[in-house]
Scaffold this motif. Structure first.
Motif, mmCIF file in Angstrom:
data_model
loop_
_atom_site.group_PDB
_atom_site.id
_atom_site.type_symbol
_atom_site.label_atom_id
_atom_site.label_comp_id
_atom_site.label_asym_id
_atom_site.label_seq_id
_atom_site.Cartn_x
_atom_site.Cartn_y
_atom_site.Cartn_z
ATOM 1 N N GLN A 70 1.679 -40.884 -45.837
ATOM 2 C CA GLN A 70 2.853 -40.209 -46.381
ATOM 3 C C GLN A 70 3.493 -39.301 -45.335
ATOM 4 O O GLN A 70 4.722 -39.200 -45.246
ATOM 5 C CB GLN A 70 2.474 -39.411 -47.630
ATOM 6 N N ALA A 71 2.668 -38.649 -44.512
ATOM 7 C CA ALA A 71 3.190 -37.772 -43.455
ATOM 8 C C ALA A 71 3.955 -38.593 -42.414
ATOM 9 O O ALA A 71 5.017 -38.185 -41.938
ATOM 10 C CB ALA A 71 2.044 -37.011 -42.799
ATOM 11 N N LYS A 72 3.421 -39.763 -42.044
ATOM 12 C CA LYS A 72 4.103 -40.635 -41.085
ATOM 13 C C LYS A 72 5.413 -41.164 -41.658
ATOM 14 O O LYS A 72 6.418 -41.269 -40.960
ATOM 15 C CB LYS A 72 3.189 -41.790 -40.691
ATOM 16 N N ARG A 103 8.087 -38.496 -41.539
ATOM 17 C CA ARG A 103 8.672 -38.336 -40.204
ATOM 18 C C ARG A 103 9.759 -39.383 -39.962
ATOM 19 O O ARG A 103 10.831 -39.074 -39.426
ATOM 20 C CB ARG A 103 7.576 -38.450 -39.149
ATOM 21 N N VAL A 104 9.499 -40.636 -40.371
ATOM 22 C CA VAL A 104 10.500 -41.699 -40.202
ATOM 23 C C VAL A 104 11.747 -41.393 -41.026
ATOM 24 O O VAL A 104 12.873 -41.574 -40.562
ATOM 25 C CB VAL A 104 9.907 -43.070 -40.597
ATOM 26 N N LEU A 105 11.552 -40.905 -42.241
ATOM 27 C CA LEU A 105 12.688 -40.593 -43.105
ATOM 28 C C LEU A 105 13.537 -39.462 -42.526
ATOM 29 O O LEU A 105 14.768 -39.475 -42.630
ATOM 30 C CB LEU A 105 12.193 -40.201 -44.506
ATOM 31 N N GLN A 106 12.877 -38.487 -41.898
ATOM 32 C CA GLN A 106 13.602 -37.345 -41.345
ATOM 33 C C GLN A 106 14.295 -37.693 -40.030
ATOM 34 O O GLN A 106 15.446 -37.328 -39.813
ATOM 35 C CB GLN A 106 12.634 -36.180 -41.126
ATOM 36 N N ARG A 113 12.006 -34.859 -49.841
ATOM 37 C CA ARG A 113 12.824 -35.707 -48.983
ATOM 38 C C ARG A 113 13.292 -36.961 -49.713
ATOM 39 O O ARG A 113 14.463 -37.357 -49.620
ATOM 40 C CB ARG A 113 12.022 -36.111 -47.736
ATOM 41 N N LEU A 114 12.387 -37.571 -50.454
ATOM 42 C CA LEU A 114 12.727 -38.810 -51.170
ATOM 43 C C LEU A 114 13.560 -38.541 -52.411
ATOM 44 O O LEU A 114 14.404 -39.364 -52.786
ATOM 45 C CB LEU A 114 11.448 -39.545 -51.586
ATOM 46 N N ARG A 116 -1.750 -36.641 -55.095
ATOM 47 C CA ARG A 116 -1.394 -38.045 -54.841
ATOM 48 C C ARG A 116 -0.043 -38.180 -54.150
ATOM 49 O O ARG A 116 0.336 -39.270 -53.742
ATOM 50 C CB ARG A 116 -1.398 -38.838 -56.151
ATOM 51 N N MET A 117 0.684 -37.061 -54.051
ATOM 52 C CA MET A 117 1.971 -37.099 -53.360
ATOM 53 C C MET A 117 2.219 -35.773 -52.662
ATOM 54 O O MET A 117 2.000 -34.704 -53.241
ATOM 55 C CB MET A 117 3.105 -37.386 -54.346
ATOM 56 N N ARG A 118 2.634 -35.866 -51.413
ATOM 57 C CA ARG A 118 2.971 -34.655 -50.665
ATOM 58 C C ARG A 118 4.250 -34.038 -51.210
ATOM 59 O O ARG A 118 5.220 -34.746 -51.513
ATOM 60 C CB ARG A 118 3.155 -34.993 -49.192
#
Length: 478
Positions: free
Chosen positions: A256-258, A261-264, A307-308, A299-301
């Motif tokens: 989720q962290a990776k 980063r792609v989304l940002q 962001r989502l 289960r979710m950051r």
């Protein structure tokens, strides 16, 4: 003097109210008890392309063309006192211009009498044109907003929010129970957007192990690990289009962290590579639990949700919009009539009553499967009846047991006695149960002169289920 001062003060207040009405960014249109316009603000003039002088003190039905008079939400509120919210309305002004609005309409009541009505309108004319224009260019995805069925107010509001999301490339999070139609909404947003000619790629995040899902999402560089080749990931493959990530909450926190980063950064780095690749992808994510619960349960950051969830759509479960069930039933019957070459007309009243009392844990998907299964049991009947429905559905948790079948079984039991003959030697429980089931089925087959259809009906199961059990228990009838 005092009277003149009061009149001047009143006139000043009225002028201030008019200025305020012209400053708000929604259309306001009010009519009196005769249907004549008394309030018409600046935004409404823009929406309907008319001047205030063209509309004030004139009858609304003389200025606008509706499919019929009662299709005007204003007229409906005036004549019936009915209040409507989030109602989509398409009509024409007297110059022939088509207008589409989302309205909140209220009757104006004084001393118990309807004195007029007021409408608050949002213009979606341009949005509708954009959606229809882009739908003509849609790619291989099947669903559009025209595919979405439902008329309940809460559901219509979700549809309108989804349509508005087609105007931008912001990320979207769709939340809903299993079977509510999350992918249908995702495809509709893609097909209604400027990305509709681009790829639409779907990946279920729970379907693959973490090691594989990471390389699948981000791609691999040759030499990253044994057997690795230069392979673009889903982000690269979805370039210029939409990537749907289903069950996003099933990804581990590290992934989720990776992903965050792609989304940002809007850049992706393949596994084993030091080079970053710019990606232009709209991400739509689905999840089948409340984000608050997912965050609380780890289960979710939280930062990934923020962001989502720029646009978050909560799809109500079928249990909260049961007024849509008859529409779904009609739709699915017509769908399987075409697929199965059948001519089923409708579901009977007993079936509809059961459907409306059932809690539908599987939502719309479960309803469709029940109807499909029921139509598989039909021959030349016109109506889908209780005995056509799957056995497990009718008797689940003791709900929906057909009264007619129950009465038949009670009458049959009262008319004869079934005696189970125990074996002389001790046997295990499973063998005893199979022996009992075999004797029970044979008993009623004999009662029904080996008529399998009638026997199945008395036993409360489908013909296919009975035949399966007969084969399993080695029951053969000549």
């Amino acid at each position: 003097m005092k009277k003149d001062s009061y009149a001047a003060k009143l006139e000043n207040e009225i002028d201030l109210y008019k200025q305020m009405l012209d400053l708000i960014d929604v259309g306001l249109h009010a009519i009196d008890e005769n249907g004549n316009t008394v309030v018409y603000n600046k935004k409404m003039m823009e929406i309907e392309s008319l001047k205030r002088s063209d509309v004030l003190h004139k009858n609304v039905l003389d200025l606008f063309v509706f499919q019929d008079e009662m299709h005007s939400t204003l007229v409906q509120a005036l004549r019936t006192g009915k209040q409507t919210v989030h109602a989509k309305q398409t009509y024409h002004n007297y110059n022939g211009k088509e207008i589409t609005t989302i309205n909140h309409t209220y009757p104006l009541v004084r001393d118990g009498l309807i004195q007029g009505a007021v409408e608050i309108s949002n213009d979606v004319t341009k949005l509708e044109r954009l959606i229809h224009h882009n739908m003509k260019k849609k790619g291989s995805t099947r669903f559009t907003f025209d595919s979405i069925i439902g008329q309940s107010p809460a559901f219509l509001e979700v549809i309108e929010h989804a349509k508005r999301a087609t105007r931008t490339s912001s990320y979207v999070l769709i939340v809903g129970e299993t079977g509510t139609g999350k992918e249908l909404f995702a495809q509709s947003i893609h097909n209604g957007s400027s990305r509709s000619s681009g790829p639409f790629i779907t990946q279920n995040c729970a379907a693959l192990p973490d090691s594989l899902i990471e390389s699948l999402l981000f791609g691999t560089q040759k030499g990253a690990f044994t057997g690795a080749t230069d392979q673009p990931g889903l982000f690269e493959q979805a370039q210029g289009g939409t990537l749907l990530l289903d069950e996003i909450n099933s990804l581990n926190p590290g992934l989720q962290a990776k992903l965050l980063r792609v989304l940002q950064e809007k850049r992706v780095r393949r596994l084993g590579s030091t080079k970053e690749i710019a990606v232009d992808v709209r991400v739509i994510a689905n999840m089948n639990e409340d984000p608050v619960d997912a965050i609380a349960g780890g289960r979710m950051r939280k930062d990934l949700f923020y962001r989502l969830g720029i646009v978050t759509l909560f799809i109500p479960p079928l249990s909260e919009r049961k007024e849509d069930i008859p529409t779904f039933v009609h739709h699915f019957i017509q769908k399987y009539n075409e697929l199965f070459q059948m001519k089923v007309k409708a579901a009977d009243e007993e079936v509809l009553n059961l459907f409306e009392s059932y809690h539908w844990p599987g939502n719309v998907r479960e309803l469709e499967h029940v109807i499909e299964a029921g139509m598989n049991m039909m021959m030349d009947e016109d109506d889908l009846c209780m005995h056509h429905l799957p056995y497990h559905f009718r008797f689940k948790h003791g709900e929906g047991r057909p009264a007619t079948q129950l009465q038949t079984m009670q009458q049959t039991t009262a008319a004869d006695t079934f005696i189970f003959t125990c074996p002389e030697h001790m046997t295990d429980f499973q063998t005893q149960m199979e022996r009992f089931e075999k004797q029970y089925i044979v008993h009623y087959l004999e009662k029904m002169d080996d008529n399998i259809s009638q026997t199945a009906k008395i036993l409360g199961m489908s013909r296919q289920s009975l035949q399966y059990r007969m084969k399993k228990l080695h029951i053969s009838r000549s």
